[in-house]
Design a protein around this motif. Structure first.
Motif, short mmCIF file in Angstrom:
data_model
loop_
_atom_site.label_atom_id
_atom_site.label_comp_id
_atom_site.label_asym_id
_atom_site.label_seq_id
_atom_site.Cartn_x
_atom_site.Cartn_y
_atom_site.Cartn_z
N PRO A 83 -4.28 22.84 0.00
CA PRO A 83 -4.43 23.72 -1.17
C PRO A 83 -3.13 23.90 -1.94
N GLU A 84 -3.28 24.26 -3.21
CA GLU A 84 -2.12 24.56 -4.05
C GLU A 84 -1.36 25.75 -3.46
N ASN A 122 -3.08 29.79 -6.82
CA ASN A 122 -4.26 29.40 -7.61
C ASN A 122 -4.14 29.73 -9.09
N ARG A 175 2.78 21.26 2.01
CA ARG A 175 1.75 20.28 1.68
C ARG A 175 2.20 18.89 2.11
N GLU A 228 5.38 23.87 -1.97
CA GLU A 228 4.47 22.77 -1.68
C GLU A 228 5.19 21.63 -0.98
N HIS A 239 -0.61 30.03 0.80
CA HIS A 239 -1.55 29.84 -0.29
C HIS A 239 -2.07 31.22 -0.69
#
Length: 486
Positions: free
Chosen positions: A261-262, A265, A250, A246, A223
């Motif tokens: 979190p992405e 950002n 993720r 991701e 991230h």
């Protein structure tokens, strides 16, 4: 407060770094099989400007810009040339570094090469297969399964059905879906040994998209703050990076939602350089190598040309626009001409500590508005106008405290964009000359004597002769004559 246009959300947003006072930024660099063209130069200069401003704003920046040194185009060019992949790529990496230095582009903090991250790429691919986000086709290729990743299309702003409509003309091969893309390419028998690596899926090489996921995550983490690149990379390259990174890091629930979190950002994309309303590119054969352009223009003119446009806007390349940039840059430099005469170091240092706050505030406001360099450069031009007004009030080469303050404000602010880093004399007289500087000075002295002797015919002839060699003379108050390249 700095605001950045975030491509992911299609709006300007206040910039809040993940870690206070620190910024992590990754930018997609070149695929090295040919010389840089002006489009490549724009990406390098734009993100150099971004990093410079972040540092000027007090942030500690870790800037990563990668090199793609294995790719279908690289393999094709190496085979055509009869040279190894390593020899080809190193030659163009060296050329890229030379071009970047000429443009005033600072070195990134890390410059990873794809071929050094094969193990990391294979690790990511293995995890994607484990999570049912990738599969191995009959051809041996390992392919990403786009429809198994929730949220694919969020960067491009299109639904899967809209994206598929644009892909239907593409041969699917052994993909399960037209949108699926290759993570690992199975080696072909005719390809040389230096284009393949061993893996649990057989010999092969990485697909283009997986390279950046591996390098960015290894060097900046799962991230990080900012990811940048050209507008043409938004889809599919950056969209696929999101899906890969991701997809590995993720966890999504049954509704496609994740609390993790992405990947990134803020996504930033610079606009194209255009020629005759078409994107400049090698595939369209309408590109100008930077080296060819630099035969006619000073490198700083190219940098100034790039920064005069907002980074997100397309910019039209032509000799006319470069000539306008050369004239504009010369105007800024000539406003600083009396700085070359200052020998009092204490006076110079004291003036640097008292910059004109009105111009500083306007410049900062422009740069904090999504790196609005056109507006920031407009501030520089206004500052140059005031500097010249003060200079016109002076006698000969005399300097005043106000002139020093204005001139140092102009130079300091321009330096934050990587501009006006030379003396006025060094800029105006730089480059290849058809006559030596010593001979020019001797002719200027002869002309001055001719004017004293009222031999105006000889004086005019010397000026014309120098002009024919590309040297322009400018007479200043107090009998001073300076020269510059035409």
């Amino acid at each position: 407060m700095l605001q950045i246009y975030n491509t992911l959300h299609r709006q300007k947003e206040d910039f809040h770094p993940i870690h206070e006072g620190k910024v992590s930024i990754y930018v997609c660099g070149m695929t090295v099989y040919d010389f840089c063209h002006v489009g490549h130069a724009r990406a390098m200069v734009v993100f150099d400007m971004v990093v410079r401003w972040l540092r000027a704003s007090g942030y500690e920046v870790k800037y990563v810009r990668n090199i793609t040194d294995i790719d279908d185009k690289i393999i094709k060019r190496a085979l055509e040339n009869g040279e190894s992949i390593k020899a080809l790529t190193q030659r163009f990496i060296d050329a890229m570094h030379e071009d970047a230095r000429l443009l005033g582009v600072l070195d990134p903090d890390a410059e990873p090469r794809a071929t050094d991250y094969i193990d990391s790429m294979q690790g990511l691919i293995g995890k994607l297969i484990e999570k049912d986000l990738a599969y191995q086709a009959d051809s041996g290729d390992v392919i990403y399964s786009v429809r198994n990743f929730p949220g694919y299309g969020k960067l491009s702003g299109k639904s899967l059905d809209e994206l598929e409509e644009g892909e239907r003309a593409i041969i699917v091969g052994d993909k399960r879906d037209p949108l699926d893309f290759v993570l690992w390419k199975s080696a072909k028998p005719e390809e040389p040994a230096d284009t393949r690596w061993l893996s649990k899926w057989g010999e092969g090489r990485p697909g283009w998209h997986i390279e950046c996921s591996a390098m960015s995550c290894d060097l900046l983490g799962q991230h990080f703050d900012i990811h940048g690149g050209g507008a043409d990379l938004q889809f599919p390259h950056h969209e696929n990076e999101i899906a890969q990174s991701e997809g590995v890091f993720r966890t999504f629930d049954e509704n496609g939602q994740s609390k993790d979190p992405e990947f990134v950002n803020y996504w930033m994309h610079n606009g194209h350089v255009r020629v005759n309303d078409e994107k400049m590119s090698k595939s369209l054969n309408n590109f100008f190598t930077l080296r060819d352009v630099l035969k006619e223009y000073d490198p700083e003119v190219i940098r100034f040309f790039i920064l005069r446009a907002h980074y997100r806007s397309p910019v039209n390349y032509s000799d006319a626009t470069l000539d306008e940039s050369r004239q504009g840059l010369e105007r800024l430099y000539t406003a600083l001409s009396l700085l070359d005469t200052v020998t009092d170091e204490s006076a110079a240092n004291s003036s640097e500590k008292s910059l004109d706050s009105v111009f500083v505030d306007k410049f900062n406001a422009a740069m904090n508005d999504d790196f609005n360099t056109p507006e920031a450069i407009a501030v520089l031009f206004n500052l140059a106008t005031e500097t010249n007004k003060e200079k016109d009030r002076l006698i000969a080469t005399e300097v005043s405290a106000r002139y020093l303050q204005l001139a140092h404000t102009l130079k300091t602010l321009a330096n934050e964009l990587g501009l006006l880093e030379r003396t006025t004399k060094a800029y105006l007289q730089g480059g290849v000359l058809s006559i030596s500087a010593e001979d020019i000075e001797q002719l200027i002295a002869s002309r001055a004597q001719a004017k004293k002797d009222k031999n105006f015919q000889l004086s005019d002839q010397i000026r014309k002769d120098l002009l024919s060699k590309g040297i322009v003379l400018e007479d200043k108050p107090g009998g001073l004559t300076i020269w510059r390249k035409e």
